[in-house]
Design a protein around this motif. Structure first.
Motif, PDB file in Angstrom:
ATOM      1  N   ALA A 191       0.825  -1.210   0.000  1.00  0.00           N
ATOM      2  CA  ALA A 191       0.000   0.000   0.000  1.00  0.00           C
ATOM      3  C   ALA A 191       0.853   1.250   0.000  1.00  0.00           C
ATOM      4  N   ALA A 192       2.020   1.189   0.662  1.00  0.00           N
ATOM      5  CA  ALA A 192       2.909   2.354   0.736  1.00  0.00           C
ATOM      6  C   ALA A 192       3.745   2.529  -0.519  1.00  0.00           C
ATOM      7  N   THR A 193       3.866   1.473  -1.324  1.00  0.00           N
ATOM      8  CA  THR A 193       4.762   1.509  -2.481  1.00  0.00           C
ATOM      9  C   THR A 193       4.015   1.639  -3.801  1.00  0.00           C
ATOM     10  N   ALA A 194       2.888   0.953  -3.927  1.00  0.00           N
ATOM     11  CA  ALA A 194       2.212   0.834  -5.224  1.00  0.00           C
ATOM     12  C   ALA A 194       1.330   2.035  -5.543  1.00  0.00           C
ATOM     13  N   ASP A 195       1.150   2.259  -6.845  1.00  0.00           N
ATOM     14  CA  ASP A 195       0.156   3.208  -7.347  1.00  0.00           C
ATOM     15  C   ASP A 195      -1.132   2.478  -7.711  1.00  0.00           C
ATOM     16  N   ASP A 196      -0.954   1.325  -8.376  1.00  0.00           N
ATOM     17  CA  ASP A 196      -2.080   0.533  -8.855  1.00  0.00           C
ATOM     18  C   ASP A 196      -2.003  -0.868  -8.280  1.00  0.00           C
ATOM     19  N   LEU A 197      -3.143  -1.542  -8.237  1.00  0.00           N
ATOM     20  CA  LEU A 197      -3.205  -2.889  -7.685  1.00  0.00           C
ATOM     21  C   LEU A 197      -3.977  -3.816  -8.620  1.00  0.00           C
ATOM     22  N   VAL A 198      -3.503  -5.053  -8.686  1.00  0.00           N
ATOM     23  CA  VAL A 198      -4.237  -6.126  -9.342  1.00  0.00           C
ATOM     24  C   VAL A 198      -4.350  -7.252  -8.323  1.00  0.00           C
ATOM     25  N   VAL A 199      -5.573  -7.667  -8.029  1.00  0.00           N
ATOM     26  CA  VAL A 199      -5.808  -8.739  -7.059  1.00  0.00           C
ATOM     27  C   VAL A 199      -6.317  -9.960  -7.822  1.00  0.00           C
ATOM     28  N   ILE A 205      -9.069 -12.554 -12.007  1.00  0.00           N
ATOM     29  CA  ILE A 205      -8.879 -11.213 -11.475  1.00  0.00           C
ATOM     30  C   ILE A 205     -10.065 -10.858 -10.580  1.00  0.00           C
ATOM     31  N   ALA A 206      -9.769 -10.567  -9.320  1.00  0.00           N
ATOM     32  CA  ALA A 206     -10.817 -10.198  -8.372  1.00  0.00           C
ATOM     33  C   ALA A 206     -11.049  -8.691  -8.362  1.00  0.00           C
ATOM     34  N   ALA A 207      -9.984  -7.916  -8.636  1.00  0.00           N
ATOM     35  CA  ALA A 207     -10.116  -6.457  -8.665  1.00  0.00           C
ATOM     36  C   ALA A 207      -8.868  -5.863  -9.285  1.00  0.00           C
ATOM     37  N   ARG A 208      -9.013  -4.698  -9.873  1.00  0.00           N
ATOM     38  CA  ARG A 208      -7.872  -3.925 -10.365  1.00  0.00           C
ATOM     39  C   ARG A 208      -8.257  -2.454 -10.341  1.00  0.00           C
ATOM     40  N   GLY A 209      -7.273  -1.632 -10.030  1.00  0.00           N
ATOM     41  CA  GLY A 209      -7.522  -0.196  -9.935  1.00  0.00           C
ATOM     42  C   GLY A 209      -6.420   0.457  -9.130  1.00  0.00           C
ATOM     43  N   THR A 210      -6.582   1.718  -8.822  1.00  0.00           N
ATOM     44  CA  THR A 210      -5.609   2.403  -7.985  1.00  0.00           C
ATOM     45  C   THR A 210      -5.731   1.911  -6.546  1.00  0.00           C
ATOM     46  N   VAL A 211      -4.723   2.205  -5.746  1.00  0.00           N
ATOM     47  CA  VAL A 211      -4.776   1.817  -4.333  1.00  0.00           C
ATOM     48  C   VAL A 211      -6.007   2.422  -3.673  1.00  0.00           C
ATOM     49  N   ALA A 212      -6.292   3.681  -3.974  1.00  0.00           N
ATOM     50  CA  ALA A 212      -7.457   4.352  -3.379  1.00  0.00           C
ATOM     51  C   ALA A 212      -8.752   3.674  -3.795  1.00  0.00           C
ATOM     52  N   GLU A 213      -8.842   3.255  -5.059  1.00  0.00           N
ATOM     53  CA  GLU A 213     -10.064   2.602  -5.535  1.00  0.00           C
ATOM     54  C   GLU A 213     -10.256   1.243  -4.872  1.00  0.00           C
ATOM     55  N   ILE A 214      -9.184   0.479  -4.723  1.00  0.00           N
ATOM     56  CA  ILE A 214      -9.291  -0.859  -4.132  1.00  0.00           C
ATOM     57  C   ILE A 214      -9.603  -0.786  -2.646  1.00  0.00           C
ATOM     58  N   THR A 215      -9.013   0.184  -1.949  1.00  0.00           N
ATOM     59  CA  THR A 215      -9.190   0.258  -0.491  1.00  0.00           C
ATOM     60  C   THR A 215     -10.393   1.093  -0.083  1.00  0.00           C
ATOM     61  N   GLY A 216     -11.033   1.745  -1.025  1.00  0.00           N
ATOM     62  CA  GLY A 216     -12.183   2.580  -0.684  1.00  0.00           C
ATOM     63  C   GLY A 216     -13.263   1.799   0.038  1.00  0.00           C
ATOM     64  N   GLY A 217     -13.750   2.357   1.149  1.00  0.00           N
ATOM     65  CA  GLY A 217     -14.771   1.685   1.945  1.00  0.00           C
ATOM     66  C   GLY A 217     -14.239   0.667   2.919  1.00  0.00           C
ATOM     67  N   HIS A 218     -12.913   0.515   2.974  1.00  0.00           N
ATOM     68  CA  HIS A 218     -12.278  -0.431   3.894  1.00  0.00           C
ATOM     69  C   HIS A 218     -11.306   0.314   4.812  1.00  0.00           C
ATOM     70  N   ALA A 219     -10.948  -0.323   5.896  1.00  0.00           N
ATOM     71  CA  ALA A 219     -10.023   0.296   6.847  1.00  0.00           C
ATOM     72  C   ALA A 219      -8.601   0.349   6.300  1.00  0.00           C
ATOM     73  N   GLY A 220      -8.306  -0.443   5.289  1.00  0.00           N
ATOM     74  CA  GLY A 220      -6.964  -0.478   4.707  1.00  0.00           C
ATOM     75  C   GLY A 220      -6.884  -1.580   3.676  1.00  0.00           C
ATOM     76  N   LEU A 221      -5.702  -1.776   3.120  1.00  0.00           N
ATOM     77  CA  LEU A 221      -5.535  -2.753   2.054  1.00  0.00           C
ATOM     78  C   LEU A 221      -5.759  -4.174   2.554  1.00  0.00           C
ATOM     79  N   GLU A 222      -5.313  -4.477   3.765  1.00  0.00           N
ATOM     80  CA  GLU A 222      -5.498  -5.841   4.271  1.00  0.00           C
ATOM     81  C   GLU A 222      -6.970  -6.204   4.345  1.00  0.00           C
ATOM     82  N   GLU A 223      -7.790  -5.285   4.861  1.00  0.00           N
ATOM     83  CA  GLU A 223      -9.230  -5.564   4.954  1.00  0.00           C
ATOM     84  C   GLU A 223      -9.833  -5.708   3.562  1.00  0.00           C
ATOM     85  N   ALA A 224      -9.428  -4.837   2.629  1.00  0.00           N
ATOM     86  CA  ALA A 224      -9.941  -4.925   1.269  1.00  0.00           C
ATOM     87  C   ALA A 224      -9.530  -6.248   0.620  1.00  0.00           C
ATOM     88  N   PHE A 225      -8.297  -6.660   0.853  1.00  0.00           N
ATOM     89  CA  PHE A 225      -7.793  -7.896   0.272  1.00  0.00           C
ATOM     90  C   PHE A 225      -8.622  -9.093   0.737  1.00  0.00           C
TER      91      PHE A 225
END
Length: 238
Positions: A191-199, A205-225
């Motif tokens: 989360a601290a390094t990437a601009d974009d994410l592919v899950v 593919i479960a999701a792809r987008g910017t870090v902000a788009e993937i983590t939106g509505g979650h407490a952080g990347l771990e919860e979103a993941f």
């Protein structure tokens, strides 16, 4: 850039990657995330010409890896550590790699200094710690001054200072207009390094987008993941 389109890979009767597609763009760090067995390694192996796809394409700078002329000048990769023979010194290992791709040996001390191994050039790879082996692997990846980096768990074995150095290096590499595809299990670091994410999950593919788009509505990347890959969100099942 990296372009993956309609990629499918089977091992026997089992489909490990099914019709996936994404891009990793110049000037950005793309994080590639997924549980163990999700298909990350299979995707990277096809991308780097280590395995064949059953369908679809995986292109680097518009070409399959196997069609690149002197590939280390286009893409550098770090998979499963550095791959150096235990009996070879760091400098000898890099000399062999440089010769195989027509790279000047003048580049060797430059990359060793860059990754913090300048004083370890004459040490044998078999004496290296895990963190030092990772740094040697990165030096190998950087030898040809590539425009693209593909890295699998690059901070494995690094101490906190090394992890911070790696983060800054990858950000600066991308800031020069080059491409980074980063596979990792470390959510906070990604989360601290990437601009974009592919899950990826179970070969899709479960999701792809910017870090902000993937983590939106979650407490952080771990919860979103975990919401994307297990169907749970803060203890609630989707």
């Amino acid at each position: 850039m990296i372009e993956i389109t309609g990629l499918t890979k089977r091992h026997g009767r089992r489909t490990v990657v099914r019709d996936i597609g994404f891009t990793a763009l110049p000037g950005r760090v793309t994080g590639f995330l997924g549980p163990n067995g999700a298909g990350k390694s299979s995707t990277l192996r096809v991308l780097l010409g280590l395995d064949f796809a059953d369908a679809g394409t995986a292109l680097i700078a518009g070409k399959p890896y196997r069609e690149l002329d002197r590939p280390l000048r286009t893409v550098g990769a770090l998979l499963d550590g550095g791959g150096a023979h235990r009996s070879r010194t760091a400098r000898a290992h890099l000399s062999w790699v440089a010769a195989s791709n027509g790279i000047s040996r003048k580049r060797i001390p430059e990359v060793l200094e860059l990754v913090g191994l300048g004083e370890a050039a004459r040490k044998r790879a078999g004496t290296f710690s895990l963190g030092m082996a990772q740094r040697l692997g990165l030096a190998t990846a950087l030898l040809g001054e590539p425009e693209v980096l593909v890295l699998d768990e690059p901070v494995n074995g690094l101490d906190p200072e090394g992890i911070r150095w790696m983060r800054r290096f990858l950000r600066s590499f991308a800031a020069e207009g080059r491409t980074v595809l980063l596979s990792s299990h470390l959510m906070s670091e990604t989360a601290a390094t990437a601009d974009d994410l592919v899950v990826i999950d179970r070969g899709r593919i479960a999701a792809r987008g910017t870090v902000a788009e993937i983590t939106g509505g979650h407490a952080g990347l771990e919860e979103a993941f975990f919401a994307l890959t297990t169907g749970t969100d803060g203890g609630r099942t989707r």
